[in-house]
Design an enzyme around this catalytic site. Sequence first.
Site, PDB file in Angstrom:
ATOM      1  N   SER A 118       0.798  -0.777  -0.177  1.00 28.40           N
ATOM      2  CA  SER A 118      -0.287  -0.034   0.083  1.00 28.40           C
ATOM      3  C   SER A 118       1.161   0.673  -0.374  1.00 28.40           C
ATOM      4  CB  SER A 118      -1.022  -0.379   1.552  1.00 28.40           C
ATOM      5  OG  SER A 118      -0.002   0.781   2.715  1.00 28.40           O
ATOM      6  N   ASN A 119       1.828   1.238   0.527  1.00 24.00           N
ATOM      7  CA  ASN A 119       2.982   2.363   0.643  1.00 24.00           C
ATOM      8  C   ASN A 119       3.557   2.776  -1.046  1.00 24.00           C
ATOM      9  OD1 ASN A 119       3.485   3.789   3.061  1.00 24.00           O
ATOM     10  ND2 ASN A 119       3.733   1.957   3.474  1.00 24.00           N
ATOM     11  N   LEU A 145      11.070  -6.893   4.213  1.00 22.29           N
ATOM     12  CA  LEU A 145      11.236  -7.307   5.644  1.00 22.29           C
ATOM     13  C   LEU A 145      12.790  -8.222   5.621  1.00 22.29           C
ATOM     14  CD1 LEU A 145       7.762  -9.099   6.312  1.00 22.29           C
ATOM     15  CD2 LEU A 145       8.462  -6.907   7.030  1.00 22.29           C
ATOM     16  N   HIS A 202       8.654   3.718   8.689  1.00 24.71           N
ATOM     17  CA  HIS A 202       8.431   2.703  10.158  1.00 24.71           C
ATOM     18  C   HIS A 202       7.403   3.530  10.968  1.00 24.71           C
ATOM     19  CE1 HIS A 202       9.333   0.036  13.299  1.00 24.71           C
ATOM     20  NE2 HIS A 202       9.025   0.987  14.196  1.00 24.71           N
ATOM     21  N   ASP A 239      16.568   0.285  12.182  1.00 18.82           N
ATOM     22  CA  ASP A 239      15.195   1.522  11.938  1.00 18.82           C
ATOM     23  C   ASP A 239      16.339   2.878  13.374  1.00 18.82           C
ATOM     24  OD1 ASP A 239      12.505  -0.841  13.671  1.00 18.82           O
ATOM     25  OD2 ASP A 239      13.490   0.414  11.372  1.00 18.82           O
ATOM     26  N   GLU A 297       1.398   7.431   7.027  1.00 22.08           N
ATOM     27  CA  GLU A 297       2.241   6.797   6.173  1.00 22.08           C
ATOM     28  C   GLU A 297       2.675   7.050   4.838  1.00 22.08           C
ATOM     29  OE1 GLU A 297       3.656   3.149   6.648  1.00 22.08           O
ATOM     30  OE2 GLU A 297       2.205   3.044   8.583  1.00 22.08           O
TER      31      GLU A 297
END
Length: 195
Positions: A18-19, A87, A106, A147, A176
């Site tokens: 979706s991003n 991932l 994130h 991160d 996001e």
Amino acid sequence: MGTVSKKNLAVLASGSGSNLEALIQAVKCGIINNAQIALVISNKQDAFALIRAQSAGIPAFCIKTDEEIIAKLKEFNTDLVLLAGYLKILSSSFLEAYKSRILNIHPSLLPDFGGMGMYGIKVHEAVIKAGVTESGCTVHLVTEEIDSGPILAQSRVAVLPEDTPKTLAKRVLEQEHLLYSRTVREFIEKNGITN
Ligand code: GRF
């Protein structure tokens, strides 16, 4: 003065994308007016992100090893790598090849609720369990430590008393989609990146 050439973006995704979709739409409607998505790469053959790329006419590849990914990125003259629900941990050779040119989004206000094992719904479960009243999302540069790279932008979201991890995730994901596109455009404006 000639027109400035648009930068080549590569999006890496392992899931629904979706991003990625938000980035595709941002390029299409001109929110990202200084770049194009040159290719999409997933480590998962069944990632819906690959379907989204194909539907948008963007070259899409399922590639497993960092060496092969780097070769493909170079083949497409990639200027900037965008991780969007990717991932896998990048190898140091990957990080070196695109030093300071890899961004990630994130779903929390880093440095809180980040690091090993903090991804997807787990982030929002931890946020609610911690009882904090605010969450959000962060776009940061990717470095060796998960991160923990320099933060480029954040967007804040209230955590409501009635929130479940799912309702919070949905609200953060909406932010996001807005934050990533805006941050990519600004990053390119501020950093004359060349491939
Ligand atoms: C998003 O929550 C993003 O913050 C995280 O992974 C999720 C990807 O979702 N990195 P999608 O595949 O872009 O829908």
